[in-house]
Scaffold this active site. Structure first.
Site, mmCIF file in Angstrom:
data_model
loop_
_atom_site.group_PDB
_atom_site.id
_atom_site.type_symbol
_atom_site.label_atom_id
_atom_site.label_comp_id
_atom_site.label_asym_id
_atom_site.label_seq_id
_atom_site.Cartn_x
_atom_site.Cartn_y
_atom_site.Cartn_z
ATOM 1 N N GLU A 118 0.821 -1.120 0.069
ATOM 2 C CA GLU A 118 -0.030 -0.181 -0.094
ATOM 3 C C GLU A 118 0.809 1.238 -0.033
ATOM 4 O O GLU A 118 1.873 1.377 0.782
ATOM 5 C CB GLU A 118 -0.993 -0.062 1.402
ATOM 6 C CG GLU A 118 -1.797 -1.462 1.389
ATOM 7 C CD GLU A 118 -2.321 -1.251 2.923
ATOM 8 O OE1 GLU A 118 -2.267 -0.472 3.608
ATOM 9 O OE2 GLU A 118 -2.956 -2.360 3.244
ATOM 10 N N LYS A 120 2.219 4.664 1.254
ATOM 11 C CA LYS A 120 2.224 5.045 2.578
ATOM 12 C C LYS A 120 2.014 6.386 2.634
ATOM 13 O O LYS A 120 2.654 7.206 2.478
ATOM 14 C CB LYS A 120 3.530 4.633 3.318
ATOM 15 C CG LYS A 120 3.385 5.276 4.976
ATOM 16 C CD LYS A 120 4.847 4.756 5.520
ATOM 17 C CE LYS A 120 4.642 5.115 7.197
ATOM 18 N NZ LYS A 120 4.495 6.454 7.289
ATOM 19 N N ASP A 122 0.846 10.253 3.558
ATOM 20 C CA ASP A 122 1.367 10.882 4.562
ATOM 21 C C ASP A 122 0.545 11.969 5.008
ATOM 22 O O ASP A 122 0.159 13.237 4.612
ATOM 23 C CB ASP A 122 2.749 11.866 3.944
ATOM 24 C CG ASP A 122 3.704 12.482 4.911
ATOM 25 O OD1 ASP A 122 3.432 12.162 6.045
ATOM 26 O OD2 ASP A 122 4.546 13.230 4.529
ATOM 27 N N TYR A 230 -7.198 1.646 5.764
ATOM 28 C CA TYR A 230 -6.350 0.615 5.293
ATOM 29 C C TYR A 230 -6.196 -0.633 6.445
ATOM 30 O O TYR A 230 -5.261 -1.602 6.190
ATOM 31 C CB TYR A 230 -4.632 1.379 5.440
ATOM 32 C CG TYR A 230 -4.308 2.094 6.735
ATOM 33 C CD1 TYR A 230 -4.218 1.132 7.994
ATOM 34 C CD2 TYR A 230 -3.941 3.349 6.873
ATOM 35 C CE1 TYR A 230 -3.700 1.924 9.145
ATOM 36 C CE2 TYR A 230 -3.606 4.062 7.935
ATOM 37 C CZ TYR A 230 -3.459 3.237 9.018
ATOM 38 O OH TYR A 230 -2.949 3.928 10.161
ATOM 39 N N LYS A 319 10.567 3.042 3.714
ATOM 40 C CA LYS A 319 10.540 4.764 3.408
ATOM 41 C C LYS A 319 11.060 5.127 2.291
ATOM 42 O O LYS A 319 12.314 4.618 1.888
ATOM 43 C CB LYS A 319 11.041 5.207 4.553
ATOM 44 C CG LYS A 319 10.326 5.144 6.089
ATOM 45 C CD LYS A 319 8.933 5.470 6.218
ATOM 46 C CE LYS A 319 9.053 6.954 6.441
ATOM 47 N NZ LYS A 319 9.250 7.359 7.783
ATOM 48 N N CYS A 413 33.735 40.942 -10.113
ATOM 49 C CA CYS A 413 33.367 39.599 -10.739
ATOM 50 C C CYS A 413 34.305 38.590 -10.162
ATOM 51 O O CYS A 413 35.538 38.947 -10.068
ATOM 52 C CB CYS A 413 33.531 39.687 -12.181
ATOM 53 S SG CYS A 413 33.482 38.077 -13.004
ATOM 54 N N CYS A 416 36.699 37.268 -13.235
ATOM 55 C CA CYS A 416 37.418 38.258 -13.945
ATOM 56 C C CYS A 416 37.798 39.767 -13.384
ATOM 57 O O CYS A 416 38.757 40.222 -13.859
ATOM 58 C CB CYS A 416 37.290 38.522 -15.693
ATOM 59 S SG CYS A 416 35.832 39.507 -15.427
ATOM 60 N N CYS A 431 28.075 40.688 -14.655
ATOM 61 C CA CYS A 431 29.626 41.116 -14.630
ATOM 62 C C CYS A 431 29.671 41.993 -15.999
ATOM 63 O O CYS A 431 29.068 41.581 -17.031
ATOM 64 C CB CYS A 431 30.584 39.829 -14.737
ATOM 65 S SG CYS A 431 32.061 40.158 -15.426
ATOM 66 N N CYS A 437 35.850 38.070 -19.857
ATOM 67 C CA CYS A 437 35.637 37.107 -18.474
ATOM 68 C C CYS A 437 35.565 35.687 -18.598
ATOM 69 O O CYS A 437 34.918 35.092 -19.612
ATOM 70 C CB CYS A 437 34.406 37.812 -18.016
ATOM 71 S SG CYS A 437 33.777 36.591 -16.595
HETATM 72 O O1 D41 Z 1 -0.821 4.698 4.535
HETATM 73 C C1 D41 Z 1 -0.435 4.637 5.743
HETATM 74 N N1 D41 Z 1 0.076 5.938 6.280
HETATM 75 C C2 D41 Z 1 -0.758 3.421 6.530
HETATM 76 C C3 D41 Z 1 -0.191 3.550 7.717
HETATM 77 C C4 D41 Z 1 -0.979 2.210 5.806
HETATM 78 N N2 D41 Z 1 -1.288 2.210 4.533
HETATM 79 N N3 D41 Z 1 -1.052 1.012 6.530
HETATM 80 C C5 D41 Z 1 -0.791 1.215 7.846
HETATM 81 N N4 D41 Z 1 -1.066 0.001 8.666
HETATM 82 C C6 D41 Z 1 -0.832 0.228 9.974
HETATM 83 C C7 D41 Z 1 -0.928 -1.297 10.692
HETATM 84 C C8 D41 Z 1 -0.054 -2.277 10.012
HETATM 85 C C9 D41 Z 1 -0.214 -1.281 11.906
HETATM 86 C C10 D41 Z 1 -2.264 -1.750 10.829
HETATM 87 C C11 D41 Z 1 -0.358 2.260 8.542
HETATM 88 C C12 D41 Z 1 -0.207 2.221 9.885
HETATM 89 N N5 D41 Z 1 -0.256 1.110 10.538
HETATM 90 C C13 D41 Z 1 -0.080 3.539 10.830
HETATM 91 N N6 D41 Z 1 -0.185 4.677 10.584
HETATM 92 C C14 D41 Z 1 0.441 5.284 11.404
HETATM 93 C C15 D41 Z 1 1.056 4.507 12.553
HETATM 94 C C16 D41 Z 1 0.686 3.261 12.094
#
Ligand code: D41
Length: 779
Positions: A118, A120, A122, A230, A319, A413, A416, A431, A437
């Site tokens: 998935e 992640k 933010d 999620y 990450k 400059c 030069c 310059c 130059c």
């Molecule tokens: O997209 C996310 N930020 C995300 C966060 C995600 N797609 N899955 C997540 N799954 C979990 C668990 C596995 C613990 C159910 C999470 C997070 N945790 C999470 N977000 C912030 C702390 C943990």
């Protein structure tokens, strides 16, 4: 009777509510709108109306109940029945490999394990609790044990269903997910905040957090937030599926939004491929992500794996490299560009940003440095996204050392030693060293070799640097003295590529004159102006020696450009470089003769008005008068005689007082000399120009204007015909307009043409004119 009257609105309210919820689901969850907004709005207003008449029929899952409630004094505390866990991190491929290895060892499986990958998101982790299908509570993650009750706020998020879809909702279900603010909404919000003089947010995550933590949910309702589910933490009243992906499918069916990028990946290679793919598409997703979360798909395996200190053993966050980092600004260098423009470059304590080491970043210009209040020694935040040049985005004032040094524009400059001048109008400091130059010389060579200029294949920026560094070339002229053995071995040049380069240099000797002129890197001279110059003068020698006033007769060349050209060729150093090029065998290709139509514009009238443009003191003598005089006397000596005689002229209608002013103007500085030179030079060019007459482009150099409605042909047809004859067709009338074609009900352009005494013809005359030039219209 009374009961019947009441069931009708109840029925209608229910239908409207279902309809609106359905449309909302299509729009906010599936991203697939089914009706126009206007239709939605109409139904919404009707529902509001009915609910106002029947307050007892308002339910909490009505779409009208999302607008936000009265502000709270504080959020209530929420204890999570099932703690909200955190995620372990993998910062590189090896750490992901280790994670997969641990999983397989613990499960004691040999083959690849299926994971759900998935993006992640933010944003902020949020829990939603549904009882018998109804949203009863929304909460922040907090420390994982206790969070805050933000029910009123999450109710305003359109992608959070107030009621689960489907006939048999679970008795109790807790879903978890991330609340984010998409880029587009973020940009709009910040713009709105700025216009209202409210604080703006540094990034979408902060904006989402700030919006969710509002005690006044009416404000949250105005914020473009989205919820993506999620995981499911609790499920009562039905069986669990076998897999996480199966659970997500069910969540989707309940009407919650699940990210559409989510994918099952079997084994490490598939996981890494997902990571690379999503990282590459990161900027196009429309919301911020900072990595990928992988979860073991089988729920029984998840249970077997269990947890270590608040983090599941069955999931990991892979990450992305950070895009922002803090480092120390050690020094500011000033770089000199091809045109002599100075750019400040931050010299940084090397730092890893987005996966590469950054030790230089741009600071744009001195104004930007002042605006950000950046000093040497400051800790600064560096941002780097994709392949763009890293930039300094702000300082960290708390970390400023006592001896932090102010940054100033240099007065000389750095390359030069020539004086630095800052244009009165702008931020650009330059310059004044021109081609002496070193920095500009190096850039000048790169420009000369570039594709749009001399197109010397194989002579890239790095090679130019190497050649200059080795002392093999100082100017572009030296390029043509290079031997294959000089370059072989430089910058990974093999013998073959060295030979190819020499061939490419040889081929470039016969470039068109316009390209050669562009390649010289004369300030203000782009490709278009270079073409116009080549076309007008016909050869390099004529351009090199041409007096200033001549340049002003070239189409689209104004005073500033004319001065830049004349100054360039007046510079001895530049002359030497050009002579060197010619001596080396460079032979710019051209017509060899000035164009007839350019020569035709080299009239006394034009020279006089150009001189005025350039600053010959002639206040009170209008352009029209100058043209009248020019046309009448034709040659400078005749005009000078009339001026000396000092008598007004009955033929021209020009008064004695005006001639007196002209006399003063001609006497000032070198203007008379300037005009003599121009006239003499023009005569020389005229002798070389082809005779007029059998010209295929009789309107070359003329600008025509079309106005009003034409009956026999369209404007664009008329334009095509005129362009075929060599004319330019403009949208506005000026003193330079050769002719105006006025159709039916012509308006302000016709008035302007009359006031400027520009020649006007009507459609019939125009058609006749076209016929004379061999253009017959169809009936
Ligand atoms: O997209 C996310 N930020 C995300 C966060 C995600 N797609 N899955 C997540 N799954 C979990 C668990 C596995 C613990 C159910 C999470 C997070 N945790 C999470 N977000 C912030 C702390 C943990």
């Amino acid at each position: 009777m009374a009961t019947k009257k009441d069931t009708a609105p109840a029925e209608e309210i229910r239908t409207l509510r279902d309809q609106l919820n359905d449309w909302s689901h299509r729009y906010y969850v599936l991203d697939d709108p089914s009706v126009p907004d206007a239709e939605y709005d109409r139904a919404f207003r009707r529902l509001e109306e009915l609910e106002a008449e029947h307050p007892d029929l308002v339910t909490s899952d009505s779409p009208t109940q999302r607008v936000g409630d009265r502000p709270l004094d504080a959020f209530d505390e929420v204890r999570h029945d099932v703690p909200m866990l955190s995620l372990g991190n993998a910062f590189d491929e090896q750490e992901l490999r280790d994670f997969d290895q641990r999983v397989r060892e613990r499960l004691d499986v040999d083959g690849p394990v299926a994971y759900v990958a998935e993006p992640k998101l933010d944003g902020l982790a949020v829990s939603l609790l549904y009882e018998n299908g109804e949203l009863v509570r929304g909460a922040t993650r907090g420390d994982g044990e206790t969070g805050e009750d933000i029910t009123a706020n999450v109710r305003t998020i359109r992608s959070v269903p107030l009621h689960l879809r489907g006939k048999n909702p679970p008795a109790r279900m807790e879903v978890r997910g991330e609340v984010v603010m998409p880029h587009e909404g973020f940009a709009r919000l910040n713009k709105r905040q700025q216009e209202a003089d409210q604080k703006t947010f540094a990034n979408p995550r902060n904006a989402a957090a700030g919006s969710l933590r509002q005690l006044d949910s009416r404000i949250t309702a105005q914020r473009p937030l989205e919820f993506y589910a999620y995981s499911v933490a609790q499920l009562d009243g039905e069986d669990w599926p076998d897999t996480h992906s199966g659970m997500l499918d069910r969540v989707r069916d309940w009407g919650l939004r699940v990210n559409k990028e989510v994918k099952v990946c079997k084994g490490l290679d598939a996981m890494l491929a997902f990571y690379e793919d999503i990282m590459a598409r990161r900027v196009d997703l429309g919301y911020d992500i900072d990595g990928v979360v992988y979860k073991v798909d089988r729920l029984d395996w998840q249970r077997d794996l269990g947890f270590v200190s608040r983090a599941p053993r069955w999931a990991v966050a892979h990450k992305f490299p950070a895009q922002e980092e803090i480092t120390v600004l050690n020094e500011v260098d000033w770089q000199v560009g091809r045109t002599g423009a100075l750019t400040p470059v931050a010299k940084l304590e090397p730092v890893q940003v987005g996966g590469v080491t950054v030790s230089n970043a741009t600071l744009h210009n001195i104004d930007e440095i002042r605006r950000l209040d950046i000093r040497v020694g400051d800790s600064v935040v560096i941002y780097r996204a994709g392949d763009v040049i890293p930039k300094v985005v702000r300082t960290v004032p708390e970390r400023r050392p006592d001896n932090a040094g102010e940054i100033n524009l240099p007065t000389e400059c750095p390359v030069c030693g020539s004086e630095i001048l800052r244009a009165d109008d702008g931020v650009v400091a330059r310059c004044t060293g021109g081609l002496i130059c070193g920095a500009q010389q190096r850039e000048a060579i790169k420009h000369f070799a570039s594709r749009r200029a001399m197109d010397i294949d194989g002579l890239g920026d790095k090679l130019v640097d190497a050649l200059v560094d080795q002392g093999l070339i100082k100017t572009v002229a030296d390029l043509y003295d290079l031997k294959a053995e000089d370059v072989a071995g430089l910058e990974r040049m093999g013998e073959k590529s060295a030979a190819n380069l020499i061939d490419a240099l040889e081929a470039s000797k016969k470039m068109p004159l316009s390209r050669f002129l562009f390649a010289l890197g004369i300030l203000q001279i782009g490709e278009e102006t270079a073409k116009a110059l080549a076309e007008a003068f016909g050869d390099l020698e004529s351009i090199r020696r041409a007096p200033l006033l001549l340049f002003l007769q070239v189409p689209d060349v104004g005073g500033e450009v004319a001065r830049a050209i004349a100054a360039f060729f007046a510079e001895e150093h530049n002359e030497k470089v050009i002579d060197g090029l010619l001596a080396a065998g460079v032979e710019p290709q051209s017509n060899g003769a000035p164009s007839r139509r350019f020569v035709d514009t080299l009239t006394l009238a034009n020279f006089l008005s150009s001189a005025k443009t350039l600053g010959m003191p002639l206040s009170g003598v209008g352009t029209k008068t100058l043209e009248t005089l020019g046309r009448h006397y034709r040659h400078l000596d005749a005009l000078v005689r009339a001026v000396d005689a000092g008598e007004g002229d009955a033929d021209t209608g020009v008064k004695a007082a005006t001639l007196e002013k002209l006399k003063e103007g001609l006497g000032a500085d070198d203007w008379l000399e300037c005009l003599w030179t121009a006239e003499e030079y023009a005569a020389g060019l005229a002798a070389k120009a082809p005779a007029g007459g059998a010209d295929e482009r009789p309107l070359e150099g003329q600008t025509w204007v079309l106005t009003g409605t034409l009956a026999r042909l369209t404007r664009s047809e008329a334009k095509e015909h005129l362009e075929a004859l060599g004319a330019k067709v403009a949208g506005t009338v000026s003193g330079k307009t050769a002719r105006v074609v006025a159709g039916e009900s012509a308006g302000s352009k016709l008035d302007k043409a009359r006031s400027l005494d520009v020649d006007v013809i009507d459609e019939e005359e125009f058609i006749g004119f076209l016929a004379e030039h061999g253009i017959k219209l169809e009936d």
